[in-house]
Design a protein around this motif. Structure first.
Motif, mmCIF file in Angstrom:
data_model
loop_
_atom_site.group_PDB
_atom_site.id
_atom_site.type_symbol
_atom_site.label_atom_id
_atom_site.label_comp_id
_atom_site.label_asym_id
_atom_site.label_seq_id
_atom_site.Cartn_x
_atom_site.Cartn_y
_atom_site.Cartn_z
ATOM 1 N N VAL A 41 9.431 -42.181 -30.617
ATOM 2 C CA VAL A 41 8.944 -42.971 -31.748
ATOM 3 C C VAL A 41 9.543 -42.458 -33.057
ATOM 4 N N ALA A 42 9.553 -41.150 -33.234
ATOM 5 C CA ALA A 42 10.122 -40.572 -34.461
ATOM 6 C C ALA A 42 11.607 -40.914 -34.584
ATOM 7 N N HIS A 43 12.327 -40.830 -33.475
ATOM 8 C CA HIS A 43 13.762 -41.150 -33.488
ATOM 9 C C HIS A 43 13.981 -42.629 -33.802
ATOM 10 N N ALA A 44 13.233 -43.509 -33.135
ATOM 11 C CA ALA A 44 13.401 -44.946 -33.347
ATOM 12 C C ALA A 44 13.073 -45.328 -34.789
ATOM 13 N N ARG A 45 12.010 -44.770 -35.325
ATOM 14 C CA ARG A 45 11.618 -45.103 -36.704
ATOM 15 C C ARG A 45 12.585 -44.533 -37.729
ATOM 16 N N SER A 46 13.190 -43.385 -37.426
ATOM 17 C CA SER A 46 14.127 -42.803 -38.387
ATOM 18 C C SER A 46 15.443 -43.576 -38.427
ATOM 19 N N HIS A 47 15.812 -44.209 -37.314
ATOM 20 C CA HIS A 47 17.060 -44.960 -37.278
ATOM 21 C C HIS A 47 16.902 -46.387 -37.790
ATOM 22 N N ASP A 48 15.770 -47.023 -37.498
ATOM 23 C CA ASP A 48 15.515 -48.379 -37.984
ATOM 24 C C ASP A 48 14.005 -48.578 -38.094
ATOM 25 N N PRO A 49 13.463 -48.345 -39.281
ATOM 26 C CA PRO A 49 12.007 -48.414 -39.458
ATOM 27 C C PRO A 49 11.407 -49.786 -39.149
ATOM 28 N N ALA A 51 12.509 -51.910 -36.720
ATOM 29 C CA ALA A 51 12.698 -52.296 -35.318
ATOM 30 C C ALA A 51 11.403 -52.077 -34.537
ATOM 31 N N PRO A 52 11.149 -52.944 -33.557
ATOM 32 C CA PRO A 52 9.946 -52.737 -32.736
ATOM 33 C C PRO A 52 10.092 -51.490 -31.861
ATOM 34 N N VAL A 53 8.982 -50.822 -31.642
ATOM 35 C CA VAL A 53 8.954 -49.606 -30.828
ATOM 36 C C VAL A 53 8.184 -49.924 -29.552
ATOM 37 N N MET A 54 8.703 -49.475 -28.412
ATOM 38 C CA MET A 54 8.024 -49.711 -27.143
ATOM 39 C C MET A 54 6.642 -49.058 -27.152
ATOM 40 N N SER A 55 5.727 -49.671 -26.440
ATOM 41 C CA SER A 55 4.420 -49.051 -26.254
ATOM 42 C C SER A 55 4.604 -47.833 -25.355
ATOM 43 N N ARG A 56 3.615 -46.973 -25.329
ATOM 44 C CA ARG A 56 3.712 -45.791 -24.453
ATOM 45 C C ARG A 56 3.877 -46.215 -23.001
ATOM 46 N N ARG A 57 3.146 -47.238 -22.598
ATOM 47 C CA ARG A 57 3.231 -47.709 -21.210
ATOM 48 C C ARG A 57 4.634 -48.208 -20.884
#
Length: 78
Positions: A41-49, A51-57
């Protein structure tokens, strides 16, 4: 807390106890893989705040599929 030479409890400061507990929590999260999702989540948000992030599941399903699909891993039943 630990015991001294005479069997009495030696005082452990609250700060030291909190530090030990936080290190234990970190170790357990790393050992179980729970921290992996947080890093994703931290990586995805740092690259494109935006962009949708996958759920934990969904993230765990993706990891499992990748592991099972990797021929280097071989067949794993559990």
């Amino acid at each position: 807390m630990s015991t001294g030479t005479h069997g009495t409890l030696r005082h452990v400061s609250t700060g030291a106890l909190r530090h030990r507990l936080s290190r234990l929590r970190w170790f357990v999260r790393e050992l179980t893989g729970e921290a992996t999702y947080d890093r994703y989540v931290a990586h995805a948000r740092s690259h494109d705040p935006d962009a949708p992030v996958m759920s934990r599941r969904a993230f765990e399903r993706s990891r499992t599929d990748a592991r099972e699909g990797d021929p280097r891993e071989g067949f794993r039943c559990c």
